[in-house]
Design a protein around this motif. Sequence first.
Motif, PDB file in Angstrom:
ATOM      1  N   UNK A  68     108.080  55.666  88.903  1.00  0.00           N
ATOM      2  CA  UNK A  68     107.928  56.005  89.876  1.00  0.00           C
ATOM      3  C   UNK A  68     106.584  55.904  91.296  1.00  0.00           C
ATOM      4  N   UNK A  69     105.651  55.918  90.011  1.00  0.00           N
ATOM      5  CA  UNK A  69     104.544  55.888  92.164  1.00  0.00           C
ATOM      6  C   UNK A  69     103.804  54.966  92.467  1.00  0.00           C
ATOM      7  N   UNK A  70     104.799  53.211  91.598  1.00  0.00           N
ATOM      8  CA  UNK A  70     104.961  52.699  92.140  1.00  0.00           C
ATOM      9  C   UNK A  70     106.048  52.428  93.139  1.00  0.00           C
ATOM     10  N   UNK A  71     106.966  52.943  93.511  1.00  0.00           N
ATOM     11  CA  UNK A  71     107.419  53.378  94.450  1.00  0.00           C
ATOM     12  C   UNK A  71     107.044  53.849  95.525  1.00  0.00           C
ATOM     13  N   UNK A  72     106.746  54.645  96.000  1.00  0.00           N
ATOM     14  CA  UNK A  72     105.315  55.882  96.491  1.00  0.00           C
ATOM     15  C   UNK A  72     104.367  55.194  97.125  1.00  0.00           C
ATOM     16  N   UNK A  74     103.712  51.577  98.108  1.00  0.00           N
ATOM     17  CA  UNK A  74     103.893  50.580  97.565  1.00  0.00           C
ATOM     18  C   UNK A  74     102.801  49.247  97.602  1.00  0.00           C
ATOM     19  N   UNK A  75     102.165  49.170  97.792  1.00  0.00           N
ATOM     20  CA  UNK A  75     100.863  48.104  97.640  1.00  0.00           C
ATOM     21  C   UNK A  75     100.255  48.123  96.364  1.00  0.00           C
ATOM     22  N   UNK A 104      98.519  50.940  86.197  1.00  0.00           N
ATOM     23  CA  UNK A 104      99.392  50.871  87.196  1.00  0.00           C
ATOM     24  C   UNK A 104      97.607  50.070  88.115  1.00  0.00           C
ATOM     25  N   UNK A 105      98.034  49.463  89.077  1.00  0.00           N
ATOM     26  CA  UNK A 105      97.234  49.654  90.253  1.00  0.00           C
ATOM     27  C   UNK A 105      97.560  49.967  91.818  1.00  0.00           C
ATOM     28  N   UNK A 106      97.217  51.098  92.161  1.00  0.00           N
ATOM     29  CA  UNK A 106      97.653  51.448  93.061  1.00  0.00           C
ATOM     30  C   UNK A 106      96.455  51.702  94.537  1.00  0.00           C
ATOM     31  N   UNK A 107      96.027  50.833  95.411  1.00  0.00           N
ATOM     32  CA  UNK A 107      95.156  51.412  95.962  1.00  0.00           C
ATOM     33  C   UNK A 107      93.648  51.173  95.772  1.00  0.00           C
ATOM     34  N   UNK A 108      93.706  49.291  94.747  1.00  0.00           N
ATOM     35  CA  UNK A 108      92.863  49.403  94.283  1.00  0.00           C
ATOM     36  C   UNK A 108      92.351  49.891  93.516  1.00  0.00           C
TER      37      UNK A 108
END
Length: 204
Positions: A68-72, A74-75, A104-108
């Motif tokens: 879900x978070x990775x769908x928002x 995108x990086x 998960x990794x979001x924005x480094x």
Amino acid sequence: METYKLKFLAVLLITTLMGCGNSQQNSDKNSKMGAASDSTSTEASGSIKQKITPCLWVDKDAKAVANYYLSIFKDGKLKEYHKYKNPPQEKGQEGQDSFETAVMEIGDIEFSILAAGPYFKFNESVSFVINCKDQAEVDYYWDALTANGGEEGSCGWCKDKYGLSWQVVPVEYFDLINSDDPKVREKAMKNTFTQKKILLSELK
């Protein structure tokens, strides 16, 4: 209550060991890389890439939460997923025989997700700020996070469908509220309190 405490301690112990294992694996990999390279980077010396990792406790479906978070964002990317069986004595009143973890990794930034039952809920005492480059980016994240069960708040705050709080803020906003011109500061601050999603055009 005693069974619940035991379950919580068991989950805490396992996830802590997972984190230690991952850090050790990264350290071993980095040490090997350092031996095979002349690089003097901190990663090659075996240091920890990220000292503090936010951990999000959810009810169930760690992989679905991550997706879900990775769908928002995108990086981002899913780095790990694991499912564990609870010992019989740790099932508790909910009868939950397993729990899941994901990274998960979001924005480094790495986030851990622990899906271990409906014991804890998010609240506004912890939120994550999204620094947006312009109004279009504010619109995107605001719409994405408040859709499908999310909730709009005030002054740039909102909740996603899991109840996690976010502050969606254009970086220019900070220039306005910290301006050397008191009229600019006052207008921006005053109009902030009348908004839900931050609208730069109404603050200037």
